[in-house]
Every structure is written in structure tokens, then in C-alpha cells.
Scaffold this motif. Structure first.
Motif, short mmCIF file in Angstrom:
data_model
loop_
_atom_site.label_atom_id
_atom_site.label_comp_id
_atom_site.label_asym_id
_atom_site.label_seq_id
_atom_site.Cartn_x
_atom_site.Cartn_y
_atom_site.Cartn_z
N ILE A 1 0.83 -1.20 0.00
CA ILE A 1 0.00 0.00 0.00
C ILE A 1 0.87 1.26 0.00
CG2 ILE A 1 -1.64 1.34 1.41
CD1 ILE A 1 -2.90 -1.37 2.21
N SER A 2 1.97 1.21 0.74
CA SER A 2 2.85 2.38 0.81
C SER A 2 3.52 2.67 -0.54
CB SER A 2 3.94 2.16 1.87
OG SER A 2 4.91 1.22 1.44
N GLU A 3 3.56 1.69 -1.42
CA GLU A 3 4.20 1.85 -2.73
C GLU A 3 3.20 2.17 -3.83
OE1 GLU A 3 6.21 -1.88 -3.05
OE2 GLU A 3 7.89 -1.26 -1.76
N SER A 4 1.95 2.46 -3.45
CA SER A 4 0.91 2.79 -4.43
C SER A 4 1.32 4.01 -5.26
CB SER A 4 -0.40 3.08 -3.71
OG SER A 4 -1.38 3.53 -4.61
N ASP A 5 0.84 4.05 -6.50
CA ASP A 5 1.17 5.17 -7.38
C ASP A 5 0.32 6.41 -7.10
OD1 ASP A 5 -1.26 4.45 -8.48
OD2 ASP A 5 -0.46 3.88 -10.44
N ILE A 6 -0.61 6.33 -6.16
CA ILE A 6 -1.34 7.51 -5.70
C ILE A 6 -1.26 7.57 -4.18
CG2 ILE A 6 -2.93 7.55 -7.66
CD1 ILE A 6 -5.04 6.35 -5.75
N LYS A 7 -1.50 8.74 -3.64
CA LYS A 7 -1.43 8.91 -2.19
C LYS A 7 -2.76 8.53 -1.56
CE LYS A 7 -0.07 12.24 1.37
NZ LYS A 7 0.38 13.63 1.63
N VAL A 8 -2.69 7.70 -0.52
CA VAL A 8 -3.89 7.31 0.22
C VAL A 8 -3.63 7.49 1.71
CG1 VAL A 8 -4.60 5.63 -1.53
CG2 VAL A 8 -3.19 4.87 0.40
N LYS A 9 -4.71 7.59 2.45
CA LYS A 9 -4.63 7.64 3.91
C LYS A 9 -4.88 6.22 4.40
CE LYS A 9 -6.86 10.03 7.85
NZ LYS A 9 -5.82 11.03 8.17
N HIS A 10 -3.84 5.52 4.83
CA HIS A 10 -3.95 4.12 5.23
C HIS A 10 -4.02 4.02 6.75
CE1 HIS A 10 -2.11 -0.18 5.40
NE2 HIS A 10 -3.43 -0.21 5.45
N ILE A 11 -5.06 3.34 7.22
CA ILE A 11 -5.26 3.16 8.66
C ILE A 11 -5.34 1.68 8.97
CG2 ILE A 11 -6.68 3.76 10.65
CD1 ILE A 11 -7.95 5.94 8.75
N ILE A 12 -4.48 1.22 9.84
CA ILE A 12 -4.53 -0.17 10.33
C ILE A 12 -5.26 -0.18 11.66
CG2 ILE A 12 -3.14 -2.03 11.33
CD1 ILE A 12 -1.14 -1.65 9.11
N PHE A 13 -6.24 -1.08 11.76
CA PHE A 13 -6.99 -1.26 13.00
C PHE A 13 -6.54 -2.56 13.65
CE2 PHE A 13 -9.54 1.58 10.46
CZ PHE A 13 -10.15 2.42 11.38
N ASN A 14 -5.82 -2.45 14.74
CA ASN A 14 -5.31 -3.61 15.46
C ASN A 14 -6.40 -4.14 16.39
OD1 ASN A 14 -3.77 -5.53 16.83
ND2 ASN A 14 -2.90 -4.01 18.22
N ASP A 15 -6.94 -5.31 16.03
CA ASP A 15 -8.12 -5.86 16.72
C ASP A 15 -7.71 -6.88 17.78
OD1 ASP A 15 -10.68 -6.49 17.44
OD2 ASP A 15 -11.25 -7.36 15.52
N PHE A 16 -7.17 -6.36 18.90
CA PHE A 16 -6.81 -7.20 20.04
C PHE A 16 -5.78 -8.27 19.65
CE2 PHE A 16 -10.70 -5.24 21.38
CZ PHE A 16 -10.62 -5.12 22.77
N SER A 17 -4.76 -7.86 18.91
CA SER A 17 -3.67 -8.77 18.58
C SER A 17 -2.77 -8.97 19.79
CB SER A 17 -2.84 -8.20 17.41
OG SER A 17 -3.62 -8.10 16.24
N SER A 18 -1.80 -9.87 19.63
CA SER A 18 -0.84 -10.13 20.69
C SER A 18 0.04 -8.91 20.94
CB SER A 18 0.04 -11.32 20.32
OG SER A 18 0.87 -10.98 19.22
N GLU A 19 0.71 -8.88 22.07
CA GLU A 19 1.61 -7.77 22.39
C GLU A 19 2.75 -7.69 21.38
OE1 GLU A 19 2.84 -4.39 24.05
OE2 GLU A 19 0.98 -5.47 24.52
N ASP A 20 3.22 -8.84 20.91
CA ASP A 20 4.29 -8.86 19.91
C ASP A 20 3.82 -8.19 18.62
OD1 ASP A 20 6.91 -9.86 18.78
OD2 ASP A 20 5.51 -10.92 17.47
N THR A 21 2.60 -8.50 18.20
CA THR A 21 2.06 -7.88 16.99
C THR A 21 1.91 -6.38 17.19
OG1 THR A 21 0.89 -9.87 16.28
CG2 THR A 21 0.06 -7.77 15.45
N ARG A 22 1.40 -5.99 18.34
CA ARG A 22 1.25 -4.55 18.63
C ARG A 22 2.58 -3.83 18.53
NH1 ARG A 22 -2.57 -1.40 22.57
NH2 ARG A 22 -1.42 0.54 22.86
#
Length: 236
Positions: A24-45
Motif C-alpha cells: 500500500i505504501s508503494e501505491s502510485d497515488i497517495k492514500v490515507k492508510h489506517i490499520i486497525f489492530n483488533d486485540f492482537s498479541s503484544e508482539d504484533t502490537r
């Protein structure tokens, strides 16, 4: 100038998530990307925090806002809609087992510009060698580049147009359900919009990479259906 709001729900599966974020960060247009962390492990966080500056996404930890255990797809969609309406932009859902191409978003938006009555526009999902795969196996023999459909679109990589976001308040989603692609697909049609899958806009999908427990459907179907029907997981 930002052209779309992109939302990605995440429950662990950090390696595929970071592949998704990088693409997504390499897209040819600019976007507002939001990741929603849904109660993942502490390591993932921790890894999500460590990579947010590298890949330029915003990060929302759902545990800071909701008490309901995951999945919290309803909250993700509702918050995403609120942000998209504030920004006056379409919303694109990209799940954390999907890798987009540089031009995926620009091609979805180009199609939207030419088809103003579009409600939902999905990119076709393919495997690592480019063969159509789950959840769009129903279209594997389709030759047309543009498929208009009244069947539900998966949220693997799907654009929801701004007019549809304005007309359908996602706060009305049934809280008893876990997934909402069928609900929103039907509502789009009911409101007079048209839904499309673009057969020539391909994204790489690793099925159930974002929900590893669903791999049990193939490796241990008895355990899978126990969780699905007895424990009530995966309600659509």
C-alpha cells in the motif's frame, strides 16, 4: 493529494500484514492508510508500532476504544466510514492477507470516475501464479474484464463509493454478526447502486491469512465446524 481512505483490520498475522502495508505504501497515488489492530498479541502490537513510520500508516488499537473481543469488523467499518466522510473520499478495504499492486487503487478510482453509480468495486483475487482464487472462484471462468454482480463482494480489496457511504450509515450494522460484506453488498443494490468486480485488476490473496483459524476448514474440518457452529464464530 490523498485520493482515498484505505482501512485494514488486523488480528495478528503480522508477516502478511506488513506485506500488505508495504504494498500500500508503494501505491502510485497517495492514500490515507489506517490499520486497525483488533486485540492482537503484544508482539504484533509492538511490530505494528515499529513499522508505522516505515510504511506511513496510521494505527488504531481497538483495545483502547472497545471492550468487545475480536472480531470488531463493525467498529472498523464504522470508524472508517466516519473518516472517509470527513475527508470526502471513497473508502477502500484491504485485508491483511492481500497484496495490492502499485496501480490497484488508481485503477479502482479510474473506474469509479467513469461509473458514477457504482456502490462497490472489487479487485479480483488471485494466487501467486495469477489464477483466480477464493473468494472469487465463482468468476474463475469469466472472460469479461468488468463483471457487474448482485452477488456479495468480498472485502479482500474493495472500494465503497462516497455516495454509498453517505446513504448507508454503517452504525446500523447488526452487532450479532462478525462479517458484513454480504450485508453491505445487498444494501448497495437495494439503494440503487451497482456492484462490480474488475477481472483485470488483480490482487494477490493468501486465503484466510488474516484469520488463521479458518485454515482448519481444510486441515481439521471437524474442529472448524465446531468453532463455526457451536462457538458461533464467523457469523455473516
Amino acid at each position: 493529494m490523498v485520493k482515498a481512505v484505505v482501512i485494514t483490520p488486523v488480528k495478528n498475522a503480522i508477516e502478511t500484514t506488513l506485506d500488505t502495508a508495504k504494498a500500500i505504501s508503494e501505491s502510485d497515488i497517495k492514500v490515507k492508510h489506517i490499520i486497525f489492530n483488533d486485540f492482537s498479541s503484544e508482539d504484533t502490537r509492538e511490530k505494528l508500532e515499529a513499522n508505522r513510520a516505515i510504511f506511513g500508516y496510521e494505527l488504531i488499537h481497538l483495545e483502547d476504544f472497545v471492550s468487545k473481543p475480536s472480531p470488531n469488523y463493525d467498529y472498523v467499518l464504522q470508524k472508517g466510514q466516519s473518516i472517509a466522510l470527513d475527508e470526502k473520499l471513497p473508502m477502500i478495504i484491504v485485508e491483511s492477507d492481500v497484496v495490492v499492486k502499485k496501480d490497484t487503487f488508481s485503477r479502482l478510482l479510474d473506474f469509479l470516475a467513469l461509473n458514477e453509480k457504482s456502490g462497490m468495486i472489487g479487485a479480483i483475487t488471485v494466487d501467486e501464479v495469477g489464477m483466480t482464487n477464493f473468494p472469487y472462484l465463482k468468476f474463475k471462468n469469466e472472460k469479461k474484464n468488468v463483471i457487474q454482480t448482485e452477488r456479495s463482494l468480498s472485502f479482500c480489496c474493495t472500494l465503497i463509493s462516497l455516495p454509498l457511504l453517505k446513504q448507508f450509515d454503517l452504525n446500523r450494522l447488526e452487532r450479532s454478526k462478525d462479517w458484513f460484506d454480504t450485508t453491505i453488498s445487498k444494501m448497495s443494490i437495494n439503494l440503487g447502486f451497482r456492484n462490480f468486480v474488475l477481472n483485470d485488476v488483480q490482487v494477490w490473496h493468501r486465503p484466510h491469512g488474516s484469520r488463521p483459524w479458518k485454515q482448519l476448514k481444510y486441515t481439521n474440518p471437524i474442529k472448524y465446524y465446531w468453532q463455526k457452529f457451536i462457538l458461533g464464530r464467523d457469523k455473516i
